[in-house]
Write a protein that holds these residues in place. Structure first.
Motif, PDB file in Angstrom:
ATOM      1  N   ASP A  82      -6.799  -1.230 -12.128  1.00 58.86           N
ATOM      2  CA  ASP A  82      -6.128  -0.362 -13.089  1.00 58.86           C
ATOM      3  C   ASP A  82      -6.966   0.839 -13.504  1.00 58.86           C
ATOM      4  N   THR A  83      -7.607   1.475 -12.520  1.00 59.10           N
ATOM      5  CA  THR A  83      -8.382   2.682 -12.786  1.00 59.10           C
ATOM      6  C   THR A  83      -7.969   3.781 -11.817  1.00 59.10           C
ATOM      7  N   LEU A  84      -8.237   4.997 -12.204  1.00 61.20           N
ATOM      8  CA  LEU A  84      -7.941   6.124 -11.332  1.00 61.20           C
ATOM      9  C   LEU A  84      -8.757   6.028 -10.052  1.00 61.20           C
ATOM     10  N   LYS A  85      -9.994   5.607 -10.165  1.00 58.94           N
ATOM     11  CA  LYS A  85     -10.855   5.448  -8.994  1.00 58.94           C
ATOM     12  C   LYS A  85     -10.266   4.419  -8.026  1.00 58.94           C
ATOM     13  N   ALA A  86      -9.736   3.333  -8.548  1.00 52.09           N
ATOM     14  CA  ALA A  86      -9.157   2.291  -7.708  1.00 52.09           C
ATOM     15  C   ALA A  86      -7.904   2.803  -6.992  1.00 52.09           C
ATOM     16  N   TYR A  87      -7.069   3.565  -7.687  1.00 45.73           N
ATOM     17  CA  TYR A  87      -5.870   4.108  -7.054  1.00 45.73           C
ATOM     18  C   TYR A  87      -6.239   5.111  -5.966  1.00 45.73           C
ATOM     19  N   THR A  88      -7.239   5.925  -6.221  1.00 42.41           N
ATOM     20  CA  THR A  88      -7.676   6.891  -5.215  1.00 42.41           C
ATOM     21  C   THR A  88      -8.256   6.166  -4.006  1.00 42.41           C
ATOM     22  N   ARG A  89      -9.092   5.171  -4.254  1.00 42.82           N
ATOM     23  CA  ARG A  89      -9.692   4.397  -3.161  1.00 42.82           C
ATOM     24  C   ARG A  89      -8.601   3.714  -2.338  1.00 42.82           C
ATOM     25  N   ALA A  90      -7.586   3.192  -2.999  1.00 40.30           N
ATOM     26  CA  ALA A  90      -6.483   2.540  -2.287  1.00 40.30           C
ATOM     27  C   ALA A  90      -5.772   3.543  -1.382  1.00 40.30           C
ATOM     28  N   ARG A  91      -5.497   4.715  -1.895  1.00 38.49           N
ATOM     29  CA  ARG A  91      -4.825   5.725  -1.081  1.00 38.49           C
ATOM     30  C   ARG A  91      -5.663   6.125   0.119  1.00 38.49           C
ATOM     31  N   MET A  92      -6.980   6.207  -0.057  1.00 33.50           N
ATOM     32  CA  MET A  92      -7.865   6.573   1.049  1.00 33.50           C
ATOM     33  C   MET A  92      -7.880   5.473   2.116  1.00 33.50           C
ATOM     34  N   ARG A  93      -7.966   4.237   1.696  1.00 28.31           N
ATOM     35  CA  ARG A  93      -8.009   3.126   2.653  1.00 28.31           C
ATOM     36  C   ARG A  93      -6.669   2.952   3.362  1.00 28.31           C
ATOM     37  N   ILE A  94      -5.588   3.162   2.650  1.00 29.74           N
ATOM     38  CA  ILE A  94      -4.270   3.084   3.277  1.00 29.74           C
ATOM     39  C   ILE A  94      -4.131   4.196   4.319  1.00 29.74           C
ATOM     40  N   ALA A  95      -4.595   5.386   3.998  1.00 31.68           N
ATOM     41  CA  ALA A  95      -4.536   6.500   4.943  1.00 31.68           C
ATOM     42  C   ALA A  95      -5.364   6.188   6.187  1.00 31.68           C
ATOM     43  N   SER A  96      -6.509   5.575   5.994  1.00 32.92           N
ATOM     44  CA  SER A  96      -7.355   5.213   7.126  1.00 32.92           C
ATOM     45  C   SER A  96      -6.678   4.158   8.003  1.00 32.92           C
ATOM     46  N   ALA A  97      -6.030   3.181   7.386  1.00 33.61           N
ATOM     47  CA  ALA A  97      -5.320   2.153   8.153  1.00 33.61           C
ATOM     48  C   ALA A  97      -4.150   2.762   8.924  1.00 33.61           C
ATOM     49  N   GLU A  98      -3.460   3.702   8.300  1.00 35.12           N
ATOM     50  CA  GLU A  98      -2.354   4.388   8.985  1.00 35.12           C
ATOM     51  C   GLU A  98      -2.892   5.188  10.169  1.00 35.12           C
ATOM     52  N   TYR A  99      -4.041   5.793   9.992  1.00 37.23           N
ATOM     53  CA  TYR A  99      -4.667   6.553  11.078  1.00 37.23           C
ATOM     54  C   TYR A  99      -5.026   5.633  12.243  1.00 37.23           C
ATOM     55  N   ASP A 100      -5.601   4.486  11.940  1.00 36.24           N
ATOM     56  CA  ASP A 100      -5.933   3.526  12.996  1.00 36.24           C
ATOM     57  C   ASP A 100      -4.678   3.091  13.747  1.00 36.24           C
ATOM     58  N   ARG A 101      -3.590   2.883  13.007  1.00 35.32           N
ATOM     59  CA  ARG A 101      -2.326   2.506  13.636  1.00 35.32           C
ATOM     60  C   ARG A 101      -1.813   3.620  14.537  1.00 35.32           C
TER      61      ARG A 101
END
Length: 182
Positions: A82-101
Motif C-alpha cells: 500500500d505504498t506508491l513505491k510498491a505500485y510503481t515497482r509492480a508496474r515495472m515488474r509487470i512491464a518486464s514480464a510482458e516484455y519477456d512474453r
C-alpha cells in the motif's frame, strides 16, 4: 494492455490522497498470501496445460503463464504494501514480464518481422517503464503541492489567532491545530 496500468495508477493516487501510512492488518496479510497462493496454483495449472503443446506455441504458453503469475503476485504485493513505491515497482515488474512474453512471441517469427517485433516489444517496455516513473513523480508532486497548500492555510489560521488574547487565543490555536492535524 493499458487498463491495468490505469487501474494501478488510480489506486495509488487514491491511496496517497489520504497521505497517511496504514499498518498492514492481519486480514490484508492473509489476503496477500491467498492471492500469492492462487497465482501459484493458476501458474501450475497453466504450465500443466502447456506440457501438451510443443515448439514455439509451448514457449508462448509458458511465457503467458509466467506473465499472468507475475501480474497477480505484483498487484497483490502492491495492495498489501500500500505504498506508491510498491505500485510503481509492480508496474515495472509487470512491464518486464510482458516484455519477456513478447520476446518469446517474436522468436516464432523470422527475418525482418522478428527484428521489428523485438524492437516494438522493447519500445513498449521502455514506454511502460517511463509511464510508471512519470506517474509516480506526478503523484508525488500533487502530494507535495497539497501539503504546501495545507501548510499555507495553517499559517493563515494561526495568523488569525493572533488577533485574540488569553483563552480565546488558546482555543483558536487548538482549533487550528486540530483542523490541520498539527
Amino acid at each position: 494492455m493499458r487498463t491495468p496500468h490505469v487501474i494501478l495508477l488510480l489506486a495509488a493516487a487514491m491511496l496517497w490522497a489520504g497521505s497517511h501510512a496504514r499498518a498492514a492488518t492481519p486480514e490484508s496479510k492473509a489476503a496477500y498470501q491467498q492471492a500469492r497462493d492462487a497465482a501459484a496454483a493458476n501458474y501450475k495449472n497453466a504450465r500443466a496445460r502447456c506440457d501438451a503443446i510443443t515448439g514455439n506455441p509451448k514457449d508462448m504458453c509458458v511465457a503467458d503463464a509466467k506473465a499472468a503469475r507475475v501480474r497477480a503476485e505484483e498487484e497483490a504485493r502492491a495492495r498489501y504494501e500500500d505504498t506508491l513505491k510498491a505500485y510503481t515497482r509492480a508496474r515495472m515488474r509487470i512491464a518486464s514480464a510482458e516484455y519477456d512474453r513478447e520476446k518469446v512471441r517474436c522468436d516464432g517469427l523470422t527475418g525482418n518481422e522478428k527484428d521489428v517485433c523485438k524492437a516494438q516489444a522493447k519500445a513498449r517496455l521502455v514506454a511502460a517503464e517511463a509511464d510508471a516513473k512519470a506517474d509516480r513523480k506526478q503523484i508525488e508532486a500533487r502530494n507535495e503541492a497539497r501539503e504546501d497548500k495545507l501548510d499555507a492555510a495553517y499559517k493563515v489560521a494561526m495568523q488569525r489567532c493572533d488577533a485574540f488574547a488569553g483563552a480565546a487565543k488558546d482555543q483558536c490555536v487548538a482549533s487550528a491545530k486540530t483542523e490541520f492535524a498539527k
